[in-house]
Structure formats: structure tokens, C-alpha cells
Design an enzyme around this catalytic site. Structure first.
Site, PDB file in Angstrom:
ATOM      1  N   HIS A 159       0.481  -1.581  -0.204  1.00 51.49           N
ATOM      2  CA  HIS A 159       0.037  -0.100  -0.018  1.00 51.49           C
ATOM      3  C   HIS A 159       1.091   1.479   0.155  1.00 51.49           C
ATOM      4  O   HIS A 159       1.372   1.496   0.477  1.00 51.49           O
ATOM      5  CB  HIS A 159      -1.508  -0.094   1.025  1.00 51.49           C
ATOM      6  CG  HIS A 159      -1.689  -0.497   1.498  1.00 51.49           C
ATOM      7  ND1 HIS A 159      -3.145  -0.619   0.515  1.00 51.49           N
ATOM      8  CD2 HIS A 159      -2.609  -2.235   2.203  1.00 51.49           C
ATOM      9  CE1 HIS A 159      -3.911  -2.337   0.822  1.00 51.49           C
ATOM     10  NE2 HIS A 159      -3.302  -3.088   1.551  1.00 51.49           N
ATOM     11  N   HIS A 167      -0.854  -6.712  -5.773  1.00 54.24           N
ATOM     12  CA  HIS A 167      -0.763  -7.706  -4.926  1.00 54.24           C
ATOM     13  C   HIS A 167      -0.356  -9.134  -5.214  1.00 54.24           C
ATOM     14  O   HIS A 167      -0.306  -9.132  -6.945  1.00 54.24           O
ATOM     15  CB  HIS A 167      -2.375  -8.424  -3.981  1.00 54.24           C
ATOM     16  CG  HIS A 167      -2.486  -9.461  -4.334  1.00 54.24           C
ATOM     17  ND1 HIS A 167      -2.875 -10.608  -4.774  1.00 54.24           N
ATOM     18  CD2 HIS A 167      -2.488 -10.364  -2.809  1.00 54.24           C
ATOM     19  CE1 HIS A 167      -3.256 -11.762  -4.878  1.00 54.24           C
ATOM     20  NE2 HIS A 167      -3.148 -11.631  -3.096  1.00 54.24           N
ATOM     21  N   VAL A 215       2.073 -16.334  -3.810  1.00 54.30           N
ATOM     22  CA  VAL A 215       2.080 -18.356  -4.597  1.00 54.30           C
ATOM     23  C   VAL A 215       2.162 -18.975  -3.860  1.00 54.30           C
ATOM     24  O   VAL A 215       2.519 -18.834  -2.871  1.00 54.30           O
ATOM     25  CB  VAL A 215       3.093 -18.216  -5.633  1.00 54.30           C
ATOM     26  CG1 VAL A 215       3.558 -17.220  -7.033  1.00 54.30           C
ATOM     27  CG2 VAL A 215       4.890 -17.402  -5.094  1.00 54.30           C
ATOM     28  N   ARG A 216       2.105 -20.098  -3.686  1.00 57.08           N
ATOM     29  CA  ARG A 216       1.542 -21.311  -2.903  1.00 57.08           C
ATOM     30  C   ARG A 216       1.573 -22.309  -3.499  1.00 57.08           C
ATOM     31  O   ARG A 216       1.550 -22.903  -4.513  1.00 57.08           O
ATOM     32  CB  ARG A 216       0.230 -20.800  -2.216  1.00 57.08           C
ATOM     33  CG  ARG A 216      -1.145 -21.196  -3.085  1.00 57.08           C
ATOM     34  CD  ARG A 216      -2.264 -20.400  -2.400  1.00 57.08           C
ATOM     35  NE  ARG A 216      -3.627 -20.258  -3.841  1.00 57.08           N
ATOM     36  CZ  ARG A 216      -3.819 -19.313  -4.329  1.00 57.08           C
ATOM     37  NH1 ARG A 216      -3.212 -18.070  -4.342  1.00 57.08           N
ATOM     38  NH2 ARG A 216      -4.807 -19.644  -5.210  1.00 57.08           N
ATOM     39  N   HIS A 238       0.523  -5.395 -17.803  1.00 54.37           N
ATOM     40  CA  HIS A 238       0.200  -6.791 -18.471  1.00 54.37           C
ATOM     41  C   HIS A 238       1.273  -7.601 -19.480  1.00 54.37           C
ATOM     42  O   HIS A 238       0.663  -9.145 -19.776  1.00 54.37           O
ATOM     43  CB  HIS A 238      -0.504  -6.131 -18.859  1.00 54.37           C
ATOM     44  CG  HIS A 238      -2.630  -6.625 -18.227  1.00 54.37           C
ATOM     45  ND1 HIS A 238      -2.583  -7.683 -17.699  1.00 54.37           N
ATOM     46  CD2 HIS A 238      -3.014  -5.707 -17.819  1.00 54.37           C
ATOM     47  CE1 HIS A 238      -4.224  -7.977 -17.284  1.00 54.37           C
ATOM     48  NE2 HIS A 238      -4.116  -6.427 -16.694  1.00 54.37           N
ATOM     49  N   GLY A 295      -5.225 -20.259  11.672  1.00 52.61           N
ATOM     50  CA  GLY A 295      -4.009 -19.796  11.361  1.00 52.61           C
ATOM     51  C   GLY A 295      -3.583 -18.227  12.015  1.00 52.61           C
ATOM     52  O   GLY A 295      -4.617 -18.129  12.362  1.00 52.61           O
TER      53      GLY A 295
END
Length: 305
Positions: free
Chosen positions: A99, A109, A112-113, A148, A262
Site C-alpha cells: 500500500h 498484490h 504463490v502457494r 500486463h 492460521g
């Protein structure tokens, strides 16, 4: 598969360090607070939350690595994937939200997971997910094209239809249904990726993670010196409310994190530090504030030119 998961973990922790170093460098004033944590009274997860506040460029930047495991999954996961019921799981990822102070600099934002669920005697279920998206307040067409273009570069090695597929998914996902409005100008979003094989899916996840900084930092460098006043700041705070609404109502990562027990502080670090809501606000027709929703928050092919 454990060796593969450990490799993914090393990549993710390295990515966190790379991104935080770059954000500190461009800010030039503030550093990241490092908060290593474990889930209290449990031996099933932890992570490293890194937060920068009150910098010269960034009002707040949070970059979080987390890893959780357990014997059963929360409802937010099994509702969409009932075959996961009764399996133990391991989930890890890097998520970040930046921010800025200056309303001319967009919020960004990225995430990756990796997820794996196992059950004795049955094949493992695993996938990768993630993406990155941009949320401008005062938008510039050249910035949207640049964002993009880098997103497409991340996708190019993985097939001619890869960028368009995950751009469309991003446009569809980051959409506030109750407002009938996109959160930002999109980018990439993917989930449940386990094809054609582990190595290719991992390489794509890494490509997305590695292209975040080249997509965002040039925009920050260009716009951080733009002038702004009280009117622009107030509009920024108003538009941040949309960010909060999406994260608390729709975001799957937020719901999964809270439902799986969490760490609340790390999960909600994505929320902006200051937000305003204004009843039935309508920007003046023809203004730059109106241009945001009238033009930029409409899904479009930014690379058509």
C-alpha cells in the site's frame, strides 16, 4: 514428495527475501520488521511475517511466508474439493500486499502457494496456485500495458493460450459481485494447477513469482514523484474500502487461513492501515476519479495495441 515440498519451501523463503530487499531499496527510508512465529501450543505450522510501515514511498507493505499442516482440512477447502476430506495436508506460500502513500502509485498484490494432501494407500493430491494483480487509484494506460506485458512474459514459455487463460481468471476472480465492479486492472490468477507434471507446474509458479518485481517496481519508480493533494488522498482512502470488502467477503486465502486456525495478524496484514467509507459517493462526471471506474475497471485487452 517431501523432498519436492522442501524444494518449494526453499524457493518461497528466498522469494520473500528478494522481494522485501527490493521494496526496502525503492522506499529508501523504512525497513521490514521481521516476525517469526509458530502456532501457539501446536506443532503444525508457522512462518515469517515481514511488515514495513511509514516509509517514504510505502505506507504499509506486508510480505508473508507461512506453512501450515494438519490432519484435516477446513470447510473452505473441502467444500470445493470433497475428495480432500480425511486427508492430512501441508500448505505453504508467500503472499504480499503493498500500500503506497502516493495515490498516483497503485496498490499491488501477489501470491504463490503450494498444497499437498495425503492419505495412506492413496495417491497424493497436490497443486500450485497464485498470481498478481494491480489496484490503481489514479490510473495510467501505459502502466496498465506494462503490467500486463510482464504478466504475458511470465506466461509465454508455457503455451500461447496461457496468458489469456489466467488473465481471464484474474478478471473473474477479483470482482466484487455486490458492487458489480472489478477490484483493479487484473493480472494473473491460477489455482489447482497440477498439469502436465510437477516440474512444469512448479516452473510456472516460479515464473509468476519472479515476474512480480519487474511488473511493479518500474511503475512505482515512475509515479512516486507525482504530486497529489487532499482530494487525491481522500479518494485513495475511499477506494481502499473496496480492497477491504473483497478480502473479507470473497478472498479464498483469507477464508482458508482463518478457518484453518492460521495466525490472524499475518492473514489480515493485507488490509490497508487507513480506510474511509463514504455513503453513496459519486465522482464528478469526466473527472479522473470517474475515469477509474468508467474506463480502467472494465476488463479489457490491454495488449491489443
Amino acid at each position: 514428495m517431501n523432498n519436492k515440498a522442501d524444494f518449494v519451501r526453499r524457493y518461497l523463503t528466498g522469494l520473500q527475501q528478494t522481494i522485501t530487499s527490493a521494496i526496502e531499496n525503492i522506499d529508501g527510508k523504512a525497513g521490514f520488521l521481521i516476525d517469526d512465529w509458530e502456532r501457539p501450543n501446536r506443532n503444525d505450522g508457522g512462518g515469517r511475517t515481514m511488515v514495513l510501515t511509514n516509509g517514504d514511498v510505502f505506507e504499509q507493505a506486508g510480505v508473508n511466508f507461512s506453512e501450515v499442516c494438519g490432519d484435516s482440512l477446513p470447510a473452505s477447502a473441502t467444500a470445493h474439493r470433497p475428495e480432500l476430506a480425511g486427508r492430512n495436508y501441508r500448505a505453504m506460500g508467500v503472499s504480499l500486499v503493498i500500500h503506497p502513500h502516493n495515490p498516483q502509485v497503485p496498490t499491488s498484490h501477489a501470491n504463490v502457494r503450494y498444497f499437498i494432501a495425503e492419505k495412506p494407500g492413496e495417491a497424493s493430491i497436490w497443486w500450485f496456485g497464485g498470481g498478481f494483480d494491480l489496484t490503481p487509484y489514479y490510473a495510467y494506460r501505459e502502466d496498465c500495458v506494462h503490467w500486463h506485458r510482464i504478466a504475458r512474459q511470465a506466461c509465454d514459455p508455457f503455451g500461447s493460450d496461457c496468458y489469456q487463460k489466467y488473465k481471464q481468471w484474474c478478471d473473474d476472480y477479483f470482482f466484487l459481485k455486490h458492487r458489480g465492479e472489478a477490484r483493479g486492472i487484473g493480472g494473473l490468477f491460477f489455482d489447482d494447477l497440477n498439469q502436465p507434471d510437477f516440474e512444469t507446474a512448479l516452473a510456472f509458479m516460479q515464473s509468476v513469482g519472479d515476474h512480480y518485481l519487474p511488473a511493479y517496481l518500474p511503475i512505482v519508480e515512475k509515479r512516486k514523484v507525482e504530486e497529489f493533494g487532499e482530494n487525491e488522498r481522500n479518494f485513495q482512502l475511499y477506494r481502499r474500502g473496496r480492497y477491504v470488502e473483497f478480502n473479507l467477503v470473497y478472498d479464498r486465502g483469507t477464508l482458508f487461513g482463518l478457518q484453518s486456525g492460521g495466525r490472524t495478524e499475518s492473514i489480515l496484514m493485507s488490509l490497508p492501515p487507513v480506510v474511509n467509507w463514504r455513503y453513496n459517493y459519486q465522482p464528478e462526471s469526466g473527472s479522473r476519479e470517474a475515469e477509474l471506474t468508467d474506463y480502467y475497471l472494465k476488463p479489457r485487452d490491454w495488449l491489443s495495441d
